[in-house]
Design a protein around this motif. Structure first.
Motif, PDB file in Angstrom:
ATOM      1  N   ALA A   9      50.646 -34.086  35.013  1.00  0.00           N
ATOM      2  CA  ALA A   9      49.840 -32.954  35.474  1.00  0.00           C
ATOM      3  C   ALA A   9      48.359 -33.276  35.320  1.00  0.00           C
ATOM      4  N   THR A  10      47.542 -32.616  36.136  1.00  0.00           N
ATOM      5  CA  THR A  10      46.088 -32.698  36.004  1.00  0.00           C
ATOM      6  C   THR A  10      45.515 -31.289  36.112  1.00  0.00           C
ATOM      7  N   LYS A  11      44.392 -31.089  35.446  1.00  0.00           N
ATOM      8  CA  LYS A  11      43.728 -29.782  35.470  1.00  0.00           C
ATOM      9  C   LYS A  11      42.229 -30.003  35.346  1.00  0.00           C
ATOM     10  N   LYS A  12      41.463 -29.393  36.234  1.00  0.00           N
ATOM     11  CA  LYS A  12      40.005 -29.443  36.172  1.00  0.00           C
ATOM     12  C   LYS A  12      39.538 -28.298  35.279  1.00  0.00           C
ATOM     13  N   VAL A  13      38.698 -28.614  34.284  1.00  0.00           N
ATOM     14  CA  VAL A  13      38.232 -27.614  33.332  1.00  0.00           C
ATOM     15  C   VAL A  13      36.717 -27.736  33.154  1.00  0.00           C
ATOM     16  N   THR A  14      36.120 -26.678  32.639  1.00  0.00           N
ATOM     17  CA  THR A  14      34.699 -26.695  32.315  1.00  0.00           C
ATOM     18  C   THR A  14      34.473 -27.587  31.094  1.00  0.00           C
ATOM     19  N   ALA A  15      33.485 -28.432  31.170  1.00  0.00           N
ATOM     20  CA  ALA A  15      33.166 -29.346  30.066  1.00  0.00           C
ATOM     21  C   ALA A  15      32.674 -28.573  28.850  1.00  0.00           C
ATOM     22  N   SER A  42      34.647 -35.170  36.553  1.00  0.00           N
ATOM     23  CA  SER A  42      34.962 -34.633  37.869  1.00  0.00           C
ATOM     24  C   SER A  42      33.773 -34.844  38.797  1.00  0.00           C
ATOM     25  N   ASP A  43      34.012 -34.706  40.083  1.00  0.00           N
ATOM     26  CA  ASP A  43      32.914 -34.765  41.052  1.00  0.00           C
ATOM     27  C   ASP A  43      32.016 -33.534  40.938  1.00  0.00           C
ATOM     28  N   GLU A  44      32.582 -32.445  40.433  1.00  0.00           N
ATOM     29  CA  GLU A  44      31.814 -31.204  40.276  1.00  0.00           C
ATOM     30  C   GLU A  44      30.988 -31.247  38.996  1.00  0.00           C
ATOM     31  N   ALA A  45      29.823 -30.662  39.042  1.00  0.00           N
ATOM     32  CA  ALA A  45      28.945 -30.615  37.871  1.00  0.00           C
ATOM     33  C   ALA A  45      29.583 -29.787  36.766  1.00  0.00           C
ATOM     34  N   ASN A  46      29.453 -30.257  35.534  1.00  0.00           N
ATOM     35  CA  ASN A  46      29.926 -29.548  34.341  1.00  0.00           C
ATOM     36  C   ASN A  46      31.452 -29.358  34.317  1.00  0.00           C
ATOM     37  N   LYS A  47      32.183 -30.239  35.014  1.00  0.00           N
ATOM     38  CA  LYS A  47      33.647 -30.171  35.025  1.00  0.00           C
ATOM     39  C   LYS A  47      34.224 -31.497  34.579  1.00  0.00           C
ATOM     40  N   LEU A  48      35.363 -31.439  33.893  1.00  0.00           N
ATOM     41  CA  LEU A  48      36.129 -32.619  33.493  1.00  0.00           C
ATOM     42  C   LEU A  48      37.555 -32.436  33.974  1.00  0.00           C
ATOM     43  N   VAL A  49      38.269 -33.539  34.110  1.00  0.00           N
ATOM     44  CA  VAL A  49      39.665 -33.491  34.517  1.00  0.00           C
ATOM     45  C   VAL A  49      40.518 -33.952  33.343  1.00  0.00           C
ATOM     46  N   VAL A  50      41.442 -33.084  32.923  1.00  0.00           N
ATOM     47  CA  VAL A  50      42.412 -33.420  31.888  1.00  0.00           C
ATOM     48  C   VAL A  50      43.672 -33.872  32.598  1.00  0.00           C
ATOM     49  N   THR A  51      44.182 -35.052  32.225  1.00  0.00           N
ATOM     50  CA  THR A  51      45.400 -35.577  32.821  1.00  0.00           C
ATOM     51  C   THR A  51      46.424 -35.823  31.725  1.00  0.00           C
ATOM     52  N   ILE A  52      47.659 -35.437  31.984  1.00  0.00           N
ATOM     53  CA  ILE A  52      48.763 -35.696  31.073  1.00  0.00           C
ATOM     54  C   ILE A  52      49.623 -36.776  31.717  1.00  0.00           C
ATOM     55  N   TYR A  53      49.879 -37.836  30.933  1.00  0.00           N
ATOM     56  CA  TYR A  53      50.682 -38.964  31.403  1.00  0.00           C
ATOM     57  C   TYR A  53      51.959 -39.071  30.574  1.00  0.00           C
ATOM     58  N   ARG A  54      53.019 -39.541  31.197  1.00  0.00           N
ATOM     59  CA  ARG A  54      54.238 -39.925  30.465  1.00  0.00           C
ATOM     60  C   ARG A  54      54.252 -41.438  30.400  1.00  0.00           C
TER      61      ARG A  54
END
Length: 56
Positions: A9-15, A42-54
């Motif tokens: 899964a991936t989710k874009k969140v505020t930094a 992320s490409d968006e300002a003040n955003k990060l992407v959290v990714t969960i890997y197996r």
């Protein structure tokens, strides 16, 4: 291929300042459950992407 990671899964969140600490905490405590958490810009300002890997 050994060491391959499957994206669950991936989710874009505020930094936030504590987000890196949270990802580190999750990785340290759930490594025996075959999951790894990643954090990237992320490409968006003040955003990060959290990714969960197996791990396989």
């Amino acid at each position: 291929m050994p060491g391959q990671l499957e994206i669950i899964a991936t989710k874009k969140v505020t930094a936030t300042d504590d987000l890196y600490q949270l990802i580190d905490f999750l990785n340290r405590n759930l490594k025996d459950r075959d999951v790894v958490f990643g954090l990237s810009k992320s490409d968006e300002a003040n955003k990060l992407v959290v990714t969960i890997y197996r791990t396989e």
